[in-house]
Motif scaffolding. Structure first.
Motif, PDB file in Angstrom:
ATOM      1  N   LYS A 154     -27.827 -40.542 -76.251  1.00 31.68           N
ATOM      2  CA  LYS A 154     -27.704 -41.730 -75.459  1.00 31.68           C
ATOM      3  C   LYS A 154     -27.414 -42.903 -76.388  1.00 31.68           C
ATOM      4  O   LYS A 154     -26.645 -43.853 -76.026  1.00 31.68           O
ATOM      5  N   ALA A 155     -27.781 -43.118 -77.712  1.00 35.71           N
ATOM      6  CA  ALA A 155     -27.520 -44.032 -78.683  1.00 35.71           C
ATOM      7  C   ALA A 155     -26.041 -44.097 -78.852  1.00 35.71           C
ATOM      8  O   ALA A 155     -25.439 -45.141 -78.999  1.00 35.71           O
ATOM      9  N   HIS A 164     -23.597 -43.341 -76.800  1.00 34.69           N
ATOM     10  CA  HIS A 164     -22.912 -43.733 -75.660  1.00 34.69           C
ATOM     11  C   HIS A 164     -23.310 -45.083 -75.731  1.00 34.69           C
ATOM     12  O   HIS A 164     -22.129 -45.941 -75.209  1.00 34.69           O
ATOM     13  N   GLU A 165     -24.372 -45.657 -75.713  1.00 34.85           N
ATOM     14  CA  GLU A 165     -24.689 -46.995 -75.933  1.00 34.85           C
ATOM     15  C   GLU A 165     -23.855 -47.820 -77.146  1.00 34.85           C
ATOM     16  O   GLU A 165     -23.152 -48.667 -76.722  1.00 34.85           O
ATOM     17  N   LYS A 166     -23.366 -47.132 -78.142  1.00 36.01           N
ATOM     18  CA  LYS A 166     -22.817 -47.710 -79.273  1.00 36.01           C
ATOM     19  C   LYS A 166     -21.175 -47.724 -79.052  1.00 36.01           C
ATOM     20  O   LYS A 166     -20.481 -48.425 -79.516  1.00 36.01           O
ATOM     21  N   GLY A 167     -20.830 -46.570 -78.002  1.00 36.01           N
ATOM     22  CA  GLY A 167     -19.626 -46.471 -77.835  1.00 36.01           C
ATOM     23  C   GLY A 167     -18.832 -45.661 -78.668  1.00 36.01           C
ATOM     24  O   GLY A 167     -17.586 -45.569 -78.861  1.00 36.01           O
ATOM     25  N   THR A 168     -19.321 -44.821 -79.498  1.00 37.42           N
ATOM     26  CA  THR A 168     -18.867 -43.798 -80.464  1.00 37.42           C
ATOM     27  C   THR A 168     -19.062 -42.117 -79.934  1.00 37.42           C
ATOM     28  O   THR A 168     -18.559 -41.268 -80.464  1.00 37.42           O
ATOM     29  N   GLU A 204     -15.949 -38.655 -75.225  1.00 36.67           N
ATOM     30  CA  GLU A 204     -15.864 -38.628 -73.939  1.00 36.67           C
ATOM     31  C   GLU A 204     -14.635 -37.633 -73.653  1.00 36.67           C
ATOM     32  O   GLU A 204     -13.520 -37.683 -73.810  1.00 36.67           O
TER      33      GLU A 204
END
Length: 127
Positions: A30-31, A33-37, A40
């Motif tokens: 989750k962290a 994904h939130e950070k964008g790293t 995908e």
């Protein structure tokens, strides 16, 4: 003090129970994904991963046989579906069985529950 080979540590991530490990791993995902790293997957990458996993699973013939048995048992519980399959089979053979079954005139028709027929076995069925 050095650990001997084959002994597990009583500390760290590996020593945690599976529920704790999943919880921590989930927080990390989750962290990211939130950070964008976080990675995908593209549609093509996901397809490739699915093919690879499917190929690995299908090598286990015992597992695949168990899946087939489970699916067959589930499908055969649907009497309407099984009747439809039987009608299609009769049409494909061209023996007219589907028309006779529809009118209740098939001389092979038998009464009783499915369980009774399974217990009796195929030798007791008149064809």
């Amino acid at each position: 003090m050095a650990q001997q080979q084959g002994q597990s540590s009583s500390r760290g991530f590996a020593a945690m129970d599976q529920k704790q490990q999943r919880s921590i791993a989930s927080m990390g995902g989750k962290a990211a994904h939130e950070k964008g790293t976080a990675h995908e997957f593209s549609s093509e990458e996901a397809r490739a991963a699915g093919r690879k996993g499917g190929a690995a699973v299908s090598r286990n013939r015992e597992h695949m046989a168990a899946i087939g048995r489970k699916g067959g048992a589930a499908v055969s519980q649907n009497r309407g579906h099984m009747a439809q399959i039987g009608r299609k089979g009769g049409e494909a053979r061209g023996d007219g069985a589907s028309a006779a079954q529809g009118e209740g005139e098939d001389e092979r028709e038998q009464g009783g529950r499915d369980e009774q027929h399974v217990e009796a076995g195929p030798q007791s069925r008149a064809h």
